[in-house]
Design an enzyme around this catalytic site. Structure first.
Site, PDB file in Angstrom:
ATOM      1  N   ASP A   1       2.192  -6.169  12.042  1.00  0.00           N
ATOM      2  CA  ASP A   1       1.721  -6.533  10.573  1.00  0.00           C
ATOM      3  C   ASP A   1       2.354  -7.834  10.469  1.00  0.00           C
ATOM      4  OD1 ASP A   1       0.536  -6.407   8.101  1.00  0.00           O
ATOM      5  OD2 ASP A   1       1.913  -5.216   7.173  1.00  0.00           O
TER       6      ASP A   1
ATOM      7  N   SER B   1       0.845  -1.217  -0.083  1.00  0.00           N
ATOM      8  CA  SER B   1       0.133  -0.021   0.116  1.00  0.00           C
ATOM      9  C   SER B   1       0.917   1.127  -0.016  1.00  0.00           C
ATOM     10  CB  SER B   1      -0.915   0.143   1.199  1.00  0.00           C
ATOM     11  OG  SER B   1      -1.794  -1.198   1.318  1.00  0.00           O
TER      12      SER B   1
END
Length: 671
Positions: A148, A41
């Site tokens: 993450d 992203s």
């Protein structure tokens, strides 16, 4: 990649194209871009090498410059461990619109690509989890949470790249773009959850992130670790059944069920920590060997789960012992042994609370199911009553130290009252210490004991009262119940009135005067199932013990002998404790006497903390079994079958500010 880039440049109109807008324009001046490794992203990662040094290969992460860039770099600088990608340098373009993080290039595959083409075995999953936990423990020590953790960010390094040619799994964690310091707000106001999370990342996020956008401790990574375990074991389709409000759905009877129960706690405060989970016996090969050596006991527990319970003696901390039925065992209170072999599953561990929780979920159904719901609740309550009324038939004692199981011992009827013969034997040995049972009929018990010695072994316990009457009326040893029964009506009736004459001795309530609650009561030694004597505050009221014994109390590894009990061998028969405080125990004649110096301070802990001892530990001797043991009030046992040495299962295991006693087995008696 170079050809693609050149074609892209050629297709642009040079008069309208600004080269500064190309994110690779600056980096191409010093580096040769080989190929794109990944795209996320926030940016892309490329494999590249230096123009001046083609052998220097690295990975370059190209992202738009922002404050998160500097945080990621700061975290990478702190990590100096083989389980994390190495950081080399940071560069910017001229306008500082793009940042280039130059890192180590890892020759290998990501976990995601491996899962798509291969199924991990149980042994491989265990090793991978163990390595990931080591990495998480290191992060926690640095005050960092990854945030993450997912298969895309776990790289497996090829063996030929690693200098140590071994068979261990070499993995590295990458992508610290979302990492935060522990106790720092997880979601920044300027970065929305929807923008930082791709579809794949959301599957691994903890419920507190998905629901509240909050979370400030390392428990986030533990939830993600559980999701990775589910995907490695059962695939992504099983992981997609996860819901924010509930624990992810997975097969119940699985090898990793208990590990997942610890990871998937929806309440962050109840979720296990990485440094706790890595100590789980599931990751300890010695416990696997222990399971195999004692498999018959565990098989028995599986077959008799309602009639058995396990008593765990955890020697790591005071008050950690627990007793529970086998169908209530969870890793929160008792570590069971897990096997890494295929098709071997742990003991079923569904608690009553879990059953009730499962039944309660039916209350959300339509009203026509309410009757079924109420019926199940009644059935559940009846099950509880049945379980409460069941008597325990077998006990297993497990000794555990440093997450390693040392021994498992089956015991039958471990808790029972001593028989009358045992109590009489005990009274004989307690005469020398001027102590006896606290019972209102002490004289009657002595008469019963004398009669039991003269009577035959065939006499039943129900005839004890008759035997006491015969002894009371006659002094002869010839007992003929049949002859006396014919003469009983005329002859023994008058003597029956005589006992009322002995009613004045009922003024023996003064004998109850010895609210000699000072005099200790006999209890049961959990190791030998025999009555033992507990010394009260008056230490000189101990039983007779064997003398001329060379005894030594050391720790298991022989470290510094923080507390030594040894026999001096002199004529005074003195036992002593060698320590800085100068405490000692004296043996005078046939009784132990304790010095007042026992109230001093004793440095018994490895880390130097002081412990206060009022008395000494419990001391048990079973002469017939040739077993010796110490016992502290927190149920930490020390046992040996040697006559000259006592081996401690926990060095420095005696807690501070604790009251200690001394035990003697009734089987000892005077020499």
């Amino acid at each position: 990649m170079t050809d693609k880039y050149n074609d892209w440049v050629k297709n642009k109109k040079h008069n309208n194209y600004n080269m500064a807008e190309d994110p690779l324009y600056y980096i191409k001046s010093n580096w040769v871009i080989e190929r794109q490794l990944s795209k996320g992203s926030f940016g892309q990662v490329y494999k590249a090498h230096k123009k001046l040094d083609p052998n220097f290969v690295c990975a370059i992460k190209v992202i738009q410059y922002c404050k998160f860039t500097m945080k990621e770099v700061d975290y990478l600088k702190k990590l100096n461990d083989p389980k994390f990608v190495k950081y080399y340098s940071l560069e910017f373009n001229n306008s500082k619109t793009y940042a280039y993080i130059i890192m180590e290039f890892i020759e290998g595959e990501s976990m995601k690509s491996i899962i798509e083409n291969k199924k991990f075995s149980d042994i491989e999953i265990k090793e991978i989890i163990k390595e990931l936990l080591k990495a998480l423990v290191y992060l926690n020590d640095k005050g960092i949470m990854h945030r993450d953790l997912k298969p895309e960010n776990i790289m497996f390094q090829n063996q030929n790249q690693n200098q140590n040619q071994n068979n261990k799994i070499n993995l590295k964690l990458i992508d610290f773009g979302l990492s935060k310091a522990i106790n720092e707000n997880i979601i920044n106001k300027t970065v929305k959850l929807q923008t930082i999370s791709s579809v794949g990342t959301t599957l691994y996020m903890a419920p507190e992130i998905l629901l509240n956008n909050k979370g400030s401790n390392s428990s986030l990574d533990i939830w993600s670790l559980g999701c990775i375990i589910v995907e490695m074991k059962w695939g992504l389709n099983q992981l997609c059944l996860q819901r924010p409000n509930n624990i992810p759905v997975f097969p119940v009877n699985s090898l990793f069920t208990e590990i997942l129960n610890l990871c998937f706690q929806t309440e962050p405060s109840k979720r296990i920590k990485s440094h706790q989970l890595i100590k789980h016996p599931f990751f300890n090969d010695e416990n696997e060997q222990f399971y195999n050596d004692n498999k018959e006991y565990f098989d028995f527990l599986k077959e008799n789960e309602r009639d058995s319970y396990i008593e765990i003696h955890n020697t790591e901390s005071i008050g950690s012992n627990s007793t529970c039925s086998i169908n209530e065992i969870r890793f929160e209170n008792l570590y069971l042994i897990q096997s890494t072999y295929e098709n071997q599953y742990p003991i079923k561990t569904i608690t009553l609370h879990e059953k009730y929780t499962g039944i309660s979920k039916l209350s959300h159904l339509n009203s026509k199911f309410k009757i079924i719901y109420l019926f199940l609740i009644l059935l559940f309550l009846m099950t509880i009553l049945v379980n409460l009324n069941r008597h325990v038939q077998t006990k297993f004692s497990i000794i555990q130290r440093d997450n390693i199981f040392l021994s498992i011992t089956p015991e039958s009827n471990p808790i029972k009252k001593p028989s009358p013969t045992q109590s009489s034997d005990y009274n004989q040995y307690s005469e020398g210490s001027q102590s006896s049972y606290e019972s209102s009929s002490s004289s009657e018990s002595s008469s019963e004991s004398s009669s039991s010695e003269s009577s035959s072994s065939e006499s039943s316990s129900s005839s004890e009262s008759q035997s006491s009457e015969i002894n009371y009326s006659s002094n002869s040893n010839d007992l003929q119940p049949t002859d006396s029964s014919t003469t009983d009506p005329p002859v023994t009736d008058p003597p029956i009135t005589d006992p009322p004459i002995t009613d004045p001795p009922v003024t023996d309530p003064p004998i109850t005067e010895p609210p000699v609650t000072e005099t200790p009561k006999p209890t049961i030694n959990p190791f030998f199932n025999t009555p033992v004597f507990i010394c009260s505050q008056k230490i000189d009221q101990c039983l007779t013990v064997l003398n001329s014994q060379d005894l030594e109390f050391i720790d298991k590894k022989g470290r510094d002998q923080s507390m030594v009990l040894e026999y001096d061998g002199n004529a005074e028969q003195t036992f002593s404790i060698r320590e800085k405080g100068g405490m000692y125990i004296c043996l005078s004649g046939e009784h132990y006497h304790f010095s007042e110096k026992l109230k001093g301070r004793l440095n018994a802990n490895k880390d130097g903390r002081d412990c206060t001892f009022n008395l000494i530990t419990q001391f048990n001797i079973d002469k017939q079994a040739n077993l010796y043991s110490f016992r502290s009030p927190n149920d930490q046992y020390i046992q040996s079958d040697e006559t000259t040495r006592f081996i401690s299962t926990k060095p420095g295991g005696l807690g501070s500010q604790s009251q200690f006693f001394i035990y003697f087995s009734h089987s000892l008696g005077p020499n």
